[in-house]
Scaffold this motif. Structure first.
Motif, mmCIF file in Angstrom:
data_model
loop_
_atom_site.group_PDB
_atom_site.id
_atom_site.type_symbol
_atom_site.label_atom_id
_atom_site.label_comp_id
_atom_site.label_asym_id
_atom_site.label_seq_id
_atom_site.Cartn_x
_atom_site.Cartn_y
_atom_site.Cartn_z
ATOM 1 N N UNK A 246 21.197 34.607 -61.407
ATOM 2 C CA UNK A 246 21.129 35.429 -60.194
ATOM 3 C C UNK A 246 19.710 35.778 -59.738
ATOM 4 N N UNK A 247 18.795 36.199 -60.594
ATOM 5 C CA UNK A 247 17.455 36.540 -60.101
ATOM 6 C C UNK A 247 16.538 35.335 -59.868
ATOM 7 N N UNK A 248 16.948 34.163 -60.305
ATOM 8 C CA UNK A 248 16.062 33.000 -60.209
ATOM 9 C C UNK A 248 15.895 32.539 -58.770
ATOM 10 N N UNK A 249 16.994 32.342 -58.062
ATOM 11 C CA UNK A 249 16.910 31.809 -56.689
ATOM 12 C C UNK A 249 16.017 32.661 -55.788
ATOM 13 N N UNK A 250 16.142 33.995 -55.785
ATOM 14 C CA UNK A 250 15.234 34.797 -54.951
ATOM 15 C C UNK A 250 13.767 34.642 -55.350
ATOM 16 N N UNK A 251 13.504 34.474 -56.641
ATOM 17 C CA UNK A 251 12.124 34.284 -57.087
ATOM 18 C C UNK A 251 11.569 32.944 -56.607
ATOM 19 N N UNK A 252 12.390 31.920 -56.636
ATOM 20 C CA UNK A 252 11.947 30.612 -56.135
ATOM 21 C C UNK A 252 11.704 30.692 -54.631
ATOM 22 N N UNK A 253 12.602 31.361 -53.918
ATOM 23 C CA UNK A 253 12.422 31.512 -52.463
ATOM 24 C C UNK A 253 11.135 32.280 -52.150
ATOM 25 N N UNK A 254 10.844 33.306 -52.923
ATOM 26 C CA UNK A 254 9.604 34.079 -52.725
ATOM 27 C C UNK A 254 8.384 33.190 -52.971
ATOM 28 N N UNK A 255 8.435 32.388 -54.048
ATOM 29 C CA UNK A 255 7.331 31.462 -54.336
ATOM 30 C C UNK A 255 7.135 30.478 -53.188
ATOM 31 N N UNK A 256 8.218 29.933 -52.687
ATOM 32 C CA UNK A 256 8.124 28.967 -51.589
ATOM 33 C C UNK A 256 7.503 29.600 -50.339
ATOM 34 N N UNK A 257 7.940 30.795 -50.000
ATOM 35 C CA UNK A 257 7.401 31.472 -48.815
ATOM 36 C C UNK A 257 5.919 31.780 -48.998
ATOM 37 N N UNK A 258 5.555 32.278 -50.178
ATOM 38 C CA UNK A 258 4.158 32.600 -50.454
ATOM 39 C C UNK A 258 3.293 31.343 -50.400
ATOM 40 N N UNK A 259 3.718 30.289 -51.075
ATOM 41 C CA UNK A 259 2.929 29.061 -51.138
ATOM 42 C C UNK A 259 2.832 28.390 -49.772
ATOM 43 N N UNK A 260 3.841 28.538 -48.946
ATOM 44 C CA UNK A 260 3.776 27.960 -47.601
ATOM 45 C C UNK A 260 2.698 28.654 -46.772
ATOM 46 N N UNK A 261 2.471 29.935 -47.038
ATOM 47 C CA UNK A 261 1.411 30.664 -46.324
ATOM 48 C C UNK A 261 0.033 30.242 -46.831
ATOM 49 N N UNK A 262 -0.154 30.242 -48.154
ATOM 50 C CA UNK A 262 -1.449 29.868 -48.734
ATOM 51 C C UNK A 262 -1.295 29.687 -50.234
ATOM 52 N N UNK A 263 -1.019 28.469 -50.656
ATOM 53 C CA UNK A 263 -0.786 28.182 -52.066
ATOM 54 C C UNK A 263 -2.038 28.373 -52.920
ATOM 55 N N UNK A 264 -3.183 28.505 -52.291
ATOM 56 C CA UNK A 264 -4.423 28.689 -53.025
ATOM 57 C C UNK A 264 -4.867 30.154 -53.075
ATOM 58 N N UNK A 265 -4.038 31.045 -52.539
ATOM 59 C CA UNK A 265 -4.374 32.466 -52.505
ATOM 60 C C UNK A 265 -4.536 33.004 -53.920
ATOM 61 N N UNK A 266 -5.363 34.012 -54.049
ATOM 62 C CA UNK A 266 -5.617 34.589 -55.376
ATOM 63 C C UNK A 266 -4.715 35.789 -55.672
ATOM 64 N N UNK A 267 -3.913 36.186 -54.715
ATOM 65 C CA UNK A 267 -2.971 37.289 -54.894
ATOM 66 C C UNK A 267 -1.568 36.794 -54.581
ATOM 67 N N UNK A 268 -0.617 37.178 -55.411
ATOM 68 C CA UNK A 268 0.783 36.805 -55.185
ATOM 69 C C UNK A 268 1.508 38.031 -54.664
ATOM 70 N N UNK A 269 2.042 37.894 -53.464
ATOM 71 C CA UNK A 269 2.785 39.026 -52.887
ATOM 72 C C UNK A 269 4.021 38.560 -52.186
#
Length: 121
Positions: free
Chosen positions: A98-121
């Motif tokens: 259950x918690x995995x899919x939302x975490x993957x979706x968050x990673x995808x959204x973050x990385x689409x904005x800037x996968x090289x960013x130094x902060x994960x939000x």
């Protein structure tokens, strides 16, 4: 005797970093497709996806976790590793999806904005 410094090292490393950066959109597509396969199976059953679907997601996250930091995408690699470990736990126990899919979706959204960013939000 000291080893001479390779004057082209930094240029070659920068070229490899650029090459990795060019693969990020395709990698995100692979993660997205693997997640979609997991979610498609999970929607009907309400349980963990099949081992095959989970393995596919684990494999692509593992690839990012192992290489991203080398090419200047440290946070992307760290977060991929964290989620990879979540997927590995589900692979081992069949529970905790259950918690995995939302975490993957968050990673995808973050990385689409800037996968090289130094902060994960």
């Amino acid at each position: 005797m000291a080893t001479p410094v390779d004057p082209d090292f930094r240029a070659r490393l920068a070229a490899l970093n650029d090459k990795f950066a060019a693969t990020v959109p395709g990698t995100l597509d692979k993660i997205r497709a693997a997640l979609a396969a997991c979610v498609a199976e999970n929607v009907a059953a309400g349980a963990a996806p099949s081992q095959d679907a989970l393995h596919q997601l684990h494999e692509v996250l593992h690839g990012v976790a192992g290489s991203a930091g080398t090419f200047g995408f440290a946070v992307f690699g760290q977060e991929a590793r964290r989620i990879e470990q979540m997927v590995r736990a589900v692979l081992g126990s069949g529970e905790g999806w259950a918690p995995v899919a939302p975490e993957v979706e968050k990673l995808l959204a973050w990385a689409a904005r800037d996968a090289k960013a130094s902060q994960y939000d």
